[in-house]
Scaffold this active site. Structure first.
Site, PDB file in Angstrom:
ATOM      1  N   ALA A 240      -2.577  -3.542   0.025  1.00 43.56           N
ATOM      2  CA  ALA A 240      -2.722  -2.195   0.396  1.00 43.56           C
ATOM      3  C   ALA A 240      -3.715  -1.528  -0.794  1.00 43.56           C
ATOM      4  O   ALA A 240      -3.356  -1.776  -1.865  1.00 43.56           O
ATOM      5  CB  ALA A 240      -1.448  -1.665   0.811  1.00 43.56           C
ATOM      6  N   ASP A 241      -4.127  -0.371  -0.196  1.00 45.86           N
ATOM      7  CA  ASP A 241      -4.695   0.669  -1.033  1.00 45.86           C
ATOM      8  C   ASP A 241      -4.490   2.060  -0.584  1.00 45.86           C
ATOM      9  O   ASP A 241      -4.836   2.164   0.916  1.00 45.86           O
ATOM     10  CB  ASP A 241      -6.190   0.187  -1.198  1.00 45.86           C
ATOM     11  CG  ASP A 241      -6.810   0.836  -2.598  1.00 45.86           C
ATOM     12  OD1 ASP A 241      -6.259   0.616  -3.597  1.00 45.86           O
ATOM     13  OD2 ASP A 241      -7.521   1.836  -2.245  1.00 45.86           O
ATOM     14  N   THR A 242      -4.389   2.902  -1.302  1.00 45.09           N
ATOM     15  CA  THR A 242      -4.166   4.221  -0.890  1.00 45.09           C
ATOM     16  C   THR A 242      -5.175   5.017  -1.803  1.00 45.09           C
ATOM     17  O   THR A 242      -5.421   4.929  -2.964  1.00 45.09           O
ATOM     18  CB  THR A 242      -2.716   4.835  -1.253  1.00 45.09           C
ATOM     19  OG1 THR A 242      -1.903   3.926  -0.470  1.00 45.09           O
ATOM     20  CG2 THR A 242      -2.621   6.214  -0.598  1.00 45.09           C
TER      21      THR A 242
END
Length: 201
Positions: free
Chosen positions: A80-82
């Site tokens: 995941a990346d935010t």
């Protein structure tokens, strides 16, 4: 069972919350063979949606190749990346106190967006989504900002704050996913894992 290719304690806690069995995949930041696999720099002309999607996808591809090169058992890999977006500009993790202070001044009294992309790589198949939330900050005084920056909490977080931490008291309204703002939207993650063949009650 899945591999979680992230050291984020928040993502670990969120997976535990929905009873997903996982093992942390400790993928090195770089290796001699795939040193350029994950490029977290924003490309010229790249918007926030494309950026966060690309980084999550590259993390998943890199993690899968790491599994293969290490001859590890094959299980789906979750990455995941935010990122935080303010008035169209991607705001990363602050490098120092001055940058953290400036970011929080920009967020003060305004609404910004938090985008989290989740990718699940299961052998040759990639499943991916992007979840977007709106977050509104109260007006912050210099004293509030300086006190928060002094805690050290902003420095490992996109946008210079953590909603699950002390900065929660600054937030007047959110539209979207609280867990997505933390770094792993639970509903969307559940849908992806089911698509990848993971049984979730």
């Amino acid at each position: 069972m899945i591999y979680l290719a992230s050291k984020s304690p928040r993502r670990q806690k969120l997976l535990n919350q929905i009873a997903v069995r996982f093992t942390i995949l400790d993928v090195p930041q770089q290796d001699p063979v795939h040193s350029d696999m994950v490029n977290e720099a924003v490309h010229s002309g790249e918007n926030a949606y494309d950026y966060v999607s690309r980084v999550a996808r590259e993390k998943a591809e890199y993690a899968r190749q790491f599994l293969v090169t290490q001859n590890m058992p094959e299980h789906p890999v979750l990455t995941a990346d935010t990122t935080v977006v303010m008035e169209g500009e991607i705001i990363g993790k602050p490098a120092d106190k001055n940058e953290a202070t400036e970011i929080l001044r920009r967020l003060s009294g305004k609404t910004h967006q938090v985008l989290t992309s989740v990718a699940v790589r299961n052998k040759e198949h990639l499943f991916q989504t992007v979840q977007t939330s709106d977050v509104t900050f109260a007006l912050l005084t210099s004293r509030h900002i300086n006190a928060y920056v002094d805690t050290g909490e902003p420095f490992d977080k996109a946008g210079g704050y953590g909603i699950q931490g002390l900065a929660g008291k600054f937030i007047t309204h959110i539209t979207g996913s609280y867990s997505g703002i933390m770094g792993l939207p639970l509903y969307e993650t559940t849908v992806l894992l089911r698509k990848a063949g993971i049984s979730i009650p």
